[in-house]
Write an enzyme that holds these catalytic residues in place. Structure first.
Site, short mmCIF file in Angstrom:
data_model
loop_
_atom_site.label_atom_id
_atom_site.label_comp_id
_atom_site.label_asym_id
_atom_site.label_seq_id
_atom_site.Cartn_x
_atom_site.Cartn_y
_atom_site.Cartn_z
N THR A 190 23.06 18.62 -43.62
CA THR A 190 23.17 17.56 -42.59
C THR A 190 22.66 16.31 -42.96
O THR A 190 21.59 16.55 -43.35
CB THR A 190 22.78 18.12 -41.09
OG1 THR A 190 23.54 19.18 -40.69
CG2 THR A 190 22.72 16.86 -40.23
N GLY A 220 25.89 21.89 -32.50
CA GLY A 220 24.43 22.21 -32.70
C GLY A 220 23.73 20.72 -32.26
O GLY A 220 24.07 20.21 -31.41
N ASP A 221 22.53 20.74 -33.05
CA ASP A 221 21.63 19.56 -32.35
C ASP A 221 22.07 18.23 -33.05
O ASP A 221 21.86 17.09 -32.31
CB ASP A 221 20.39 19.83 -33.01
CG ASP A 221 20.16 19.84 -34.51
OD1 ASP A 221 21.05 20.66 -35.28
OD2 ASP A 221 19.30 19.26 -35.07
N GLY A 244 20.06 24.39 -35.58
CA GLY A 244 20.27 23.35 -34.61
C GLY A 244 19.65 23.90 -33.26
O GLY A 244 19.15 23.04 -32.52
#
Ligand code: ASP
Length: 330
Positions: A190, A220-221, A244
């Site tokens: 990421t 996810g985060d 995440g």
């Protein structure tokens, strides 16, 4: 109350007066009155998770010309979104368990404005859609089909995000289809990026295809403001990579910015962020998290669970891949 006098240094890489929250974090209690305190502010600066040198180079190109931090982070992360060899961001990202590539991204500016897209399909640049959500709608997050429809209305083209390579890998994975979280300690790519421009303003962006072969619908985060990314222009910014779910559980990036507000350096704040996560996961070694932060003075820091995470930093002093200390030493 002591009277604090600040010396102003004028060059592109330095600045003088700092805002009140930073003043509050400076340890000047023991300084005699009227002794000038020089606080050098390093700017501009562009940093990103991992060693994405082309992304920071692009951000720097924007900043060097006097461009703002928001444009810098958007254009910087777009480099990775377009790179088919990066198999966890944008085009060429690995799909979910159904074979669909679903993208998450968010962006945040100096005024606390933010935009996010989650579970977005068929669009090569989710970060730019997130920016449009921020700028052209009264909302912050658009999801799935609605986000995709919005992107088409804004002129984004439909793009097949699966490549020959990710299609083959998916076919291979399907043979066993292990329905459990695949934790690849070293392979979280990421991109989270933070920049401070020559005005001293901070912005951030974060974009990902999420965890490979995730359950369909999983988010996810990375597109969650406060988890994968947070910016407070009075204090600094933080961003995350890795599993995440763990970052969301501690609202990691917000936590790190708040720790910096309380006086911690970016390095100390990232360390504390990882330690909070490890406290909730005592003895667990099967996941990676990497945090990255910048403060208002342009100081940066990072920390991670396992060795292997680094960050790229571009300043007037050079373009470096910065090593990062880890919670587990090997
Ligand atoms: N943080 C991303 C997610 O959980 C994955 C990663 O950084 O590799 O979706």
């Amino acid at each position: 109350m002591q009277r604090r006098k600040f010396l102003k240094k004028s060059s592109l890489t330095t600045a003088g007066l700092l805002s009140a929250p930073i003043l509050a974090s400076c340890k000047t209690e023991n300084k005699p009155e009227n002794v000038p305190v020089t606080i050098v502010v390093k700017k501009p600066v562009a940093i990103c998770t991992w060693n994405f040198m082309n992304a920071t180079a692009k951000a720097w190109e924007v900043l060097e010309k006097g461009g703002n931090a928001l444009d810098a982070v958007e254009q910087g992360v777009m480099v990775e979104e377009a790179d088919v060899t990066n198999e966890t961001v944008g085009v060429g990202g690995r799909p979910d368990r159904e074979g669909n590539v679903t993208l998450d991204a968010c962006i945040m500016d100096k005024d606390g404005n933010c935009g996010s897209v989650v579970y977005l399909q068929n669009i090569a640049h989710p970060i730019s859609v997130a920016r449009k959500v921020m700028e052209d709608t009264p909302h912050i997050i658009l999801a799935g089909k609605g986000a995709e429809q919005f992107a088409y209305e804004k002129g984004f083209k439909k793009t097949d995000l699966l490549t020959e390579s990710t299609r083959k890998q998916y076919e291979e994975w399907k043979k066993e289809s292990k329905y459990e979280t695949v934790i690849n300690i070293e392979n979280h790519d990421t991109i989270g990026m933070l920049a401070i421009d020559s005005n001293g303003d901070i912005a951030g962006a974060c974009t990902t295809s999420g965890m490979a072969y995730k359950v369909a619908g999983r988010v996810g985060d990375s597109p969650i403001i406060g988890a994968g990314l947070y910016v407070d222009n009075e204090v600094g910014g933080a961003t995350a990579t890795g599993v995440g779910e763990e970052v969301i559980r501690t609202v990691g990036s917000f936590l790190i910015v708040e720790l910096m507000r309380q006086g911690k350096s970016p390095q100390e704040a990232c360390e504390e962020g990882v330690k909070r996560i490890m406290k909730k996961n005592e003895g667990r070694e099967d996941f990676q998290i990497g945090f990255l932060a910048i403060n208002k003075q342009g100081e940066t820091g990072g920390y991670c669970v396992h060795p292997g995470f680094t960050y790229r930093e571009y300043t007037q002093d050079g373009h470096e891949n910065q090593p990062v200390e880890s919670f587990y030493k090997k």
